[in-house]
Enzyme design. Structure first.
Site, PDB file in Angstrom:
ATOM      1  N   ARG A  64      45.291  -6.068 -20.975  1.00  0.00           N
ATOM      2  CA  ARG A  64      45.203  -6.067 -22.605  1.00  0.00           C
ATOM      3  C   ARG A  64      45.444  -4.629 -23.099  1.00  0.00           C
ATOM      4  O   ARG A  64      45.469  -4.529 -24.415  1.00  0.00           O
ATOM      5  CB  ARG A  64      43.684  -6.414 -22.556  1.00  0.00           C
ATOM      6  CG  ARG A  64      43.412  -7.997 -22.542  1.00  0.00           C
ATOM      7  CD  ARG A  64      42.017  -8.470 -22.411  1.00  0.00           C
ATOM      8  NE  ARG A  64      41.348  -7.960 -21.450  1.00  0.00           N
ATOM      9  CZ  ARG A  64      41.182  -8.425 -20.214  1.00  0.00           C
ATOM     10  NH1 ARG A  64      41.639  -9.754 -20.065  1.00  0.00           N
ATOM     11  NH2 ARG A  64      40.267  -7.943 -19.473  1.00  0.00           N
ATOM     12  N   GLU A 101      34.138  -4.404  -7.906  1.00  0.00           N
ATOM     13  CA  GLU A 101      32.867  -4.803  -7.347  1.00  0.00           C
ATOM     14  C   GLU A 101      33.101  -5.458  -6.099  1.00  0.00           C
ATOM     15  O   GLU A 101      32.160  -4.968  -5.028  1.00  0.00           O
ATOM     16  CB  GLU A 101      32.323  -5.867  -8.299  1.00  0.00           C
ATOM     17  CG  GLU A 101      31.049  -5.958  -8.368  1.00  0.00           C
ATOM     18  CD  GLU A 101      30.604  -6.804  -9.478  1.00  0.00           C
ATOM     19  OE1 GLU A 101      31.389  -7.323 -10.387  1.00  0.00           O
ATOM     20  OE2 GLU A 101      29.404  -7.107  -9.560  1.00  0.00           O
TER      21      GLU A 101
END
Ligand code: AMP
Length: 181
Positions: A64, A101
């Site tokens: 993006r 994560e």
């Protein structure tokens, strides 16, 4: 009076609950990008502080960051350089591993994307923990860039990304904050 940009952005950024996993609220900017006025106003606001400073390159983080970064580079008459996921760039590369994560990932840039001393603006849609942007800052600095700032449409301040990037001496600019993850 013109609607404030923050209010407009809060109306066009879609929140998708429990994506990509339970407990995460995904802040979807595709609904912003498809709105001509919101897209234009976001790019104009991100560009504004950097007009006339002699920026050399805008570095966009896949994917993006490419959309926003391309528009910002055009407005500033700067070049665009992609920061990509491992294995996508064809030329000689520099590479950095960074923590996600779960586990680690790697990102890459072309070694000749930046000349030492180039003024570079880093762009992505959102900063959360700042791990992704921090890896990009490290790569850019390794290539000798002068990273003058990092800008994002969205900040998730509870996750501390801004402080992480600022600890590298890189100012952070964002247009809207959302609480939580
Ligand atoms: P981080 O490295 O934790 O700052 O994560 C930033 C990257 O992950 C950006 O490229 C974002 O597009 C994406 N990202 C992280 N959290 C979210 C979220 N809640 N909604 C949308 N994108 C996210």
């Amino acid at each position: 009076m013109e609607e404030s940009l923050t209010k407009e952005l809060s109306n066009v950024i879609r929140a998708i609950q429990d994506y990509p996993k339970p407990g995460i609220v995904f802040r979807d900017v595709t609904t912003l990008l498809q709105d001509a006025r919101a897209f234009r106003r976001s790019v104009d606001a991100l560009v504004h502080p950097y007009i006339g400073i002699g920026l050399d390159q805008v570095a966009g983080i896949e994917a993006r960051g490419f959309i926003l970064g391309g528009a910002i580079a055009h407005q500033l008459t700067a070049g665009f350089i992609p920061v990509r996921k491992k294995g996508k760039l064809p030329g000689e590369k520099v590479n950095i591993a960074y923590s996600l994560e779960y586990g680690v990932d790697e990102m890459e840039m072309h070694r000749d994307a930046v000349s030492p001393g180039d003024k570079v603006l880093l762009v992505d849609d959102l900063i959360a923990t700042g791990g992704t942007a921090e890896a990009a800052v490290k790569l850019l600095k390794e290539l000798g860039a002068d990273v003058i700032a990092a800008c994002f449409v969205i900040d998730l301040p509870d996750l501390g990304g801004r402080k992480k990037i600022e600890s590298h001496g890189v100012p952070v600019r964002t247009l809207i904050e959302f609480e939580g993850e």
